[in-house]
Design a protein around this motif. Sequence first.
Motif, mmCIF file in Angstrom:
data_model
loop_
_atom_site.group_PDB
_atom_site.id
_atom_site.type_symbol
_atom_site.label_atom_id
_atom_site.label_comp_id
_atom_site.label_asym_id
_atom_site.label_seq_id
_atom_site.Cartn_x
_atom_site.Cartn_y
_atom_site.Cartn_z
ATOM 1 N N GLY A 34 0.811 -1.216 0.000
ATOM 2 C CA GLY A 34 0.000 0.000 0.000
ATOM 3 C C GLY A 34 0.842 1.261 0.000
ATOM 4 O O GLY A 34 0.559 2.219 -0.724
ATOM 5 N N THR A 35 1.900 1.260 0.796
ATOM 6 C CA THR A 35 2.781 2.425 0.867
ATOM 7 C C THR A 35 3.474 2.667 -0.471
ATOM 8 O O THR A 35 3.581 3.809 -0.923
ATOM 9 C CB THR A 35 3.822 2.250 1.989
ATOM 10 O OG1 THR A 35 3.124 2.088 3.227
ATOM 11 C CG2 THR A 35 4.744 3.442 2.089
ATOM 12 N N LEU A 36 3.933 1.606 -1.107
ATOM 13 C CA LEU A 36 4.568 1.755 -2.418
ATOM 14 C C LEU A 36 3.581 2.324 -3.435
ATOM 15 O O LEU A 36 3.907 3.251 -4.175
ATOM 16 C CB LEU A 36 5.126 0.430 -2.915
ATOM 17 C CG LEU A 36 5.745 0.492 -4.309
ATOM 18 C CD1 LEU A 36 6.966 1.404 -4.327
ATOM 19 C CD2 LEU A 36 6.110 -0.893 -4.789
ATOM 20 N N ILE B 60 2.408 6.973 -6.834
ATOM 21 C CA ILE B 60 1.110 7.025 -7.513
ATOM 22 C C ILE B 60 1.178 7.696 -8.888
ATOM 23 O O ILE B 60 0.337 7.438 -9.741
ATOM 24 C CB ILE B 60 0.038 7.685 -6.604
ATOM 25 C CG1 ILE B 60 -1.370 7.360 -7.113
ATOM 26 C CG2 ILE B 60 0.246 9.177 -6.491
ATOM 27 C CD1 ILE B 60 -1.723 5.906 -7.069
ATOM 28 N N ASP B 61 2.181 8.510 -9.135
ATOM 29 C CA ASP B 61 2.293 9.134 -10.458
ATOM 30 C C ASP B 61 2.978 8.219 -11.468
ATOM 31 O O ASP B 61 2.669 8.255 -12.648
ATOM 32 C CB ASP B 61 3.040 10.467 -10.362
ATOM 33 C CG ASP B 61 2.239 11.517 -9.608
ATOM 34 O OD1 ASP B 61 0.991 11.479 -9.685
ATOM 35 O OD2 ASP B 61 2.853 12.350 -8.917
ATOM 36 N N ALA B 62 3.913 7.395 -11.025
ATOM 37 C CA ALA B 62 4.684 6.541 -11.944
ATOM 38 C C ALA B 62 4.030 5.183 -12.190
ATOM 39 O O ALA B 62 4.122 4.648 -13.306
ATOM 40 C CB ALA B 62 6.089 6.331 -11.391
ATOM 41 N N LEU B 63 3.404 4.611 -11.170
ATOM 42 C CA LEU B 63 2.904 3.244 -11.300
ATOM 43 C C LEU B 63 1.818 3.048 -12.357
ATOM 44 O O LEU B 63 1.808 1.997 -12.997
ATOM 45 C CB LEU B 63 2.437 2.729 -9.940
ATOM 46 C CG LEU B 63 3.541 2.498 -8.920
ATOM 47 C CD1 LEU B 63 2.964 1.968 -7.611
ATOM 48 C CD2 LEU B 63 4.616 1.574 -9.457
ATOM 49 N N PRO B 64 0.903 3.965 -12.552
ATOM 50 C CA PRO B 64 -0.100 3.732 -13.604
ATOM 51 C C PRO B 64 0.543 3.463 -14.975
ATOM 52 O O PRO B 64 0.097 2.574 -15.710
ATOM 53 C CB PRO B 64 -0.939 5.017 -13.608
ATOM 54 C CG PRO B 64 -0.823 5.513 -12.197
ATOM 55 C CD PRO B 64 0.595 5.186 -11.794
ATOM 56 N N ARG B 65 1.590 4.214 -15.311
ATOM 57 C CA ARG B 65 2.282 3.988 -16.592
ATOM 58 C C ARG B 65 3.027 2.658 -16.584
ATOM 59 O O ARG B 65 2.988 1.906 -17.549
ATOM 60 C CB ARG B 65 3.256 5.125 -16.874
ATOM 61 C CG ARG B 65 2.612 6.433 -17.241
ATOM 62 C CD ARG B 65 3.656 7.476 -17.654
ATOM 63 N NE ARG B 65 4.756 7.606 -16.698
ATOM 64 C CZ ARG B 65 4.731 8.395 -15.621
ATOM 65 N NH1 ARG B 65 3.659 9.126 -15.362
ATOM 66 N NH2 ARG B 65 5.769 8.461 -14.813
ATOM 67 N N LEU B 66 3.749 2.384 -15.499
ATOM 68 C CA LEU B 66 4.539 1.158 -15.417
ATOM 69 C C LEU B 66 3.672 -0.100 -15.405
ATOM 70 O O LEU B 66 4.022 -1.105 -16.007
ATOM 71 C CB LEU B 66 5.417 1.177 -14.167
ATOM 72 C CG LEU B 66 6.559 2.172 -14.146
ATOM 73 C CD1 LEU B 66 7.211 2.200 -12.772
ATOM 74 C CD2 LEU B 66 7.581 1.831 -15.215
ATOM 75 N N PHE B 67 2.563 -0.039 -14.690
ATOM 76 C CA PHE B 67 1.707 -1.206 -14.527
ATOM 77 C C PHE B 67 0.562 -1.280 -15.533
ATOM 78 O O PHE B 67 -0.067 -2.321 -15.663
ATOM 79 C CB PHE B 67 1.115 -1.245 -13.115
ATOM 80 C CG PHE B 67 2.114 -1.490 -12.025
ATOM 81 C CD1 PHE B 67 3.395 -1.969 -12.284
ATOM 82 C CD2 PHE B 67 1.770 -1.258 -10.709
ATOM 83 C CE1 PHE B 67 4.308 -2.207 -11.269
ATOM 84 C CE2 PHE B 67 2.673 -1.493 -9.681
ATOM 85 C CZ PHE B 67 3.942 -1.965 -9.962
ATOM 86 N N GLN C 9 -4.904 5.010 -12.255
ATOM 87 C CA GLN C 9 -4.387 5.640 -11.044
ATOM 88 C C GLN C 9 -5.366 5.509 -9.883
ATOM 89 O O GLN C 9 -4.965 5.261 -8.748
ATOM 90 C CB GLN C 9 -4.078 7.116 -11.316
ATOM 91 C CG GLN C 9 -3.381 7.797 -10.161
ATOM 92 C CD GLN C 9 -2.999 9.225 -10.470
ATOM 93 O OE1 GLN C 9 -3.760 9.949 -11.096
ATOM 94 N NE2 GLN C 9 -1.811 9.623 -10.047
ATOM 95 N N THR C 10 -6.655 5.656 -10.165
ATOM 96 C CA THR C 10 -7.646 5.555 -9.083
ATOM 97 C C THR C 10 -7.659 4.157 -8.467
ATOM 98 O O THR C 10 -7.837 4.028 -7.257
ATOM 99 C CB THR C 10 -9.057 5.930 -9.568
ATOM 100 O OG1 THR C 10 -9.404 5.119 -10.693
ATOM 101 C CG2 THR C 10 -9.159 7.381 -9.944
ATOM 102 N N LEU C 11 -7.462 3.135 -9.277
ATOM 103 C CA LEU C 11 -7.409 1.771 -8.745
ATOM 104 C C LEU C 11 -6.208 1.613 -7.815
ATOM 105 O O LEU C 11 -6.331 1.063 -6.714
ATOM 106 C CB LEU C 11 -7.328 0.742 -9.881
ATOM 107 C CG LEU C 11 -7.126 -0.712 -9.443
ATOM 108 C CD1 LEU C 11 -8.336 -1.202 -8.662
ATOM 109 C CD2 LEU C 11 -6.864 -1.590 -10.645
ATOM 110 N N LEU C 12 -5.063 2.115 -8.239
ATOM 111 C CA LEU C 12 -3.864 2.026 -7.408
ATOM 112 C C LEU C 12 -3.986 2.871 -6.141
ATOM 113 O O LEU C 12 -3.553 2.453 -5.064
ATOM 114 C CB LEU C 12 -2.633 2.435 -8.218
ATOM 115 C CG LEU C 12 -2.270 1.456 -9.340
ATOM 116 C CD1 LEU C 12 -1.258 2.087 -10.287
ATOM 117 C CD2 LEU C 12 -1.751 0.152 -8.773
#
Length: 136
Positions: A26-28, A33-40, A44-47
């Motif tokens: 959760g902390t990660l 939150i700005d980088a993970l949507p692109r990487l994954f 963003q709302t799901l993350l």
Amino acid sequence: MSTFASSPRFLRGVLWADAASCLATGTLQLSAIDALPRLFGLPQTLLLDSGIFLVAYALMAAWAATREVPPRGWVALFAIGNVAWAIGCAAVVALLQPTALGIAWIAAQAVAVLVLADLQWMGLRRGAATPRTALG
């Protein structure tokens, strides 16, 4: 193993592992939150929402782990929740088509929560929690 699995220490250890893994995940998710949507390849709302949920869940699991004998109802709820999380992971992969890195992230979570659920059920079956009451 059967003697250890039937002790409250076993179940407390499993709950601490559940809390730590959820807090880390959760902390990660919240801190990147700005980088993970692109990487994954995930919204963003799901993350964000799942990150918040994971931190809250971690706090509840940690609370249960601090009990001398973990509350049976809570442990069962955590185990069911972990299985549900794994099912949700499969649905996310099927419906949202994440990137390869996103699939790996989701698969790691699914495997981890299924192992934790199995260990939680093992502790419950072996009697390492307080007698049944309504979530306590």
